[in-house]
Design a protein around this motif. Structure first.
Motif, PDB file in Angstrom:
ATOM      1  N   THR A 112       0.817  -1.221   0.000  1.00 56.54           N
ATOM      2  CA  THR A 112       0.000   0.000   0.000  1.00 56.54           C
ATOM      3  C   THR A 112       0.849   1.270   0.000  1.00 56.54           C
ATOM      4  O   THR A 112       0.303   2.368  -0.062  1.00 56.54           O
ATOM      5  N   ILE A 113       2.171   1.130   0.071  1.00 55.83           N
ATOM      6  CA  ILE A 113       3.033   2.304   0.224  1.00 55.83           C
ATOM      7  C   ILE A 113       3.246   3.022  -1.105  1.00 55.83           C
ATOM      8  O   ILE A 113       3.549   2.401  -2.109  1.00 55.83           O
ATOM      9  N   GLU A 114       3.102   4.343  -1.080  1.00 55.80           N
ATOM     10  CA  GLU A 114       3.355   5.171  -2.266  1.00 55.80           C
ATOM     11  C   GLU A 114       4.147   6.403  -1.847  1.00 55.80           C
ATOM     12  O   GLU A 114       3.591   7.356  -1.328  1.00 55.80           O
ATOM     13  N   GLU A 115       5.441   6.380  -2.018  1.00 54.26           N
ATOM     14  CA  GLU A 115       6.252   7.562  -1.702  1.00 54.26           C
ATOM     15  C   GLU A 115       6.141   8.595  -2.808  1.00 54.26           C
ATOM     16  O   GLU A 115       5.900   8.258  -3.962  1.00 54.26           O
ATOM     17  N   ARG A 116       6.314   9.857  -2.456  1.00 56.06           N
ATOM     18  CA  ARG A 116       6.351  10.904  -3.470  1.00 56.06           C
ATOM     19  C   ARG A 116       7.633  10.744  -4.281  1.00 56.06           C
ATOM     20  O   ARG A 116       8.655  10.317  -3.762  1.00 56.06           O
ATOM     21  N   GLU A 117       7.558  11.080  -5.539  1.00 55.69           N
ATOM     22  CA  GLU A 117       8.702  10.885  -6.428  1.00 55.69           C
ATOM     23  C   GLU A 117       9.429  12.201  -6.685  1.00 55.69           C
ATOM     24  O   GLU A 117       8.805  13.216  -6.971  1.00 55.69           O
ATOM     25  N   TYR A 118      10.748  12.172  -6.562  1.00 62.28           N
ATOM     26  CA  TYR A 118      11.601  13.324  -6.838  1.00 62.28           C
ATOM     27  C   TYR A 118      12.775  12.858  -7.691  1.00 62.28           C
ATOM     28  O   TYR A 118      13.189  11.705  -7.589  1.00 62.28           O
ATOM     29  N   PRO A 119      13.302  13.736  -8.516  1.00 62.56           N
ATOM     30  CA  PRO A 119      14.534  13.375  -9.242  1.00 62.56           C
ATOM     31  C   PRO A 119      15.626  12.994  -8.253  1.00 62.56           C
ATOM     32  O   PRO A 119      15.764  13.628  -7.196  1.00 62.56           O
ATOM     33  N   GLU A 120      16.401  11.975  -8.563  1.00 62.69           N
ATOM     34  CA  GLU A 120      17.379  11.436  -7.612  1.00 62.69           C
ATOM     35  C   GLU A 120      18.417  12.456  -7.158  1.00 62.69           C
ATOM     36  O   GLU A 120      18.941  12.359  -6.064  1.00 62.69           O
ATOM     37  N   LYS A 121      18.730  13.424  -7.991  1.00 64.31           N
ATOM     38  CA  LYS A 121      19.766  14.400  -7.640  1.00 64.31           C
ATOM     39  C   LYS A 121      19.185  15.675  -7.021  1.00 64.31           C
ATOM     40  O   LYS A 121      19.932  16.608  -6.720  1.00 64.31           O
ATOM     41  N   SER A 122      17.881  15.722  -6.802  1.00 65.37           N
ATOM     42  CA  SER A 122      17.282  16.935  -6.245  1.00 65.37           C
ATOM     43  C   SER A 122      17.642  17.078  -4.772  1.00 65.37           C
ATOM     44  O   SER A 122      17.915  16.097  -4.073  1.00 65.37           O
ATOM     45  N   GLU A 123      17.629  18.303  -4.277  1.00 67.14           N
ATOM     46  CA  GLU A 123      17.956  18.560  -2.873  1.00 67.14           C
ATOM     47  C   GLU A 123      16.962  17.885  -1.938  1.00 67.14           C
ATOM     48  O   GLU A 123      17.336  17.362  -0.885  1.00 67.14           O
TER      49      GLU A 123
END
Length: 206
Positions: A112-123
């Motif tokens: 059921t887990i859904e983490e928010r997605e960010y570019p890997e190199k973002s701060e």
């Protein structure tokens, strides 16, 4: 993840935070190679975009209730496991059977887990990764999951993300983060128990 599942995931995110119109979604979907409102309406078998949004929000509410019920079951079996370890020992057959039952519930929770997605190199991504790592380290060192106030004090002193930021990115309440981190920390232990339990089960059967 297929395009349909990805489209639903992104739509759920957007309607949770804004009053999204059908036209706004179609523009966003076109720019991000997702399914249009008409396609989603057809697949979800509803009559309009507003009905689609209501159905997705209801699913979100049902998932929240399911997660809380699952959390209570996990905590109950965890207490039983702790007692079995104390009274029977870590290698006892019943202890390992209880552990596998707990393992199954935690696997259900993981789905059921859904983490928010960010570019890997973002701060933000790097700050979250470091904070998550240090949260796990604190739990291992102290042999317990930190209270919100305890973590926030530490995070403020070390420049890490506070509990609200971690919860926002992980899309999990603090008590669910505890389950997730304990699962990751104990993965090798669970794997060992499962292997030994299955071997012993085969011996009993044959």
């Amino acid at each position: 993840m297929d395009i349909y599942a990805k489209s639903l995931r992104y739509l759920k995110r957007k309607i949770r935070n804004e009053n999204l119109t059908k036209e706004e979604w179609d523009i966003y979907a076109h720019e991000n190679y997702l399914f249009s409102s008409l396609t989603l309406i057809d697949k979800k078998k509803v009559g309009s975009f507003e009905e689609l949004k209501k159905k997705l929000l209801k699913e979100k509410e049902e998932l929240f209730l399911y997660n809380n019920s699952l959390y209570n079951d996990i905590k109950r079996i965890q207490k039983t496991l702790d007692k079995n370890i104390e009274n029977r020992g870590i290698d006892d057959f019943i202890t390992r059977a209880t552990s596998l039952k707990l393992d199954k519930l935690i696997n259900e929770f993981y789905e059921t887990i859904e983490e928010r997605e960010y570019p890997e190199k973002s701060e933000m991504y790097e700050a979250y990764e470091m904070s998550y790592y240090m949260l796990k380290e604190m739990m291992i060192t102290n042999k317990r999951f930190p209270m919100v106030e305890e973590w926030n004090k530490y995070a403020n002193e070390t420049g890490l993300l506070n509990s609200e930021s971690i919860k926002y990115i992980a899309r999990l309440e603090w008590h669910f983060l505890e389950i997730k981190l304990k699962r990751e920390t104990n993965m090798k232990c669970y794997t060992k128990w499962k292997s030994e339990y299955e071997e012993e089960t085969i011996k009993v059967i044959f």
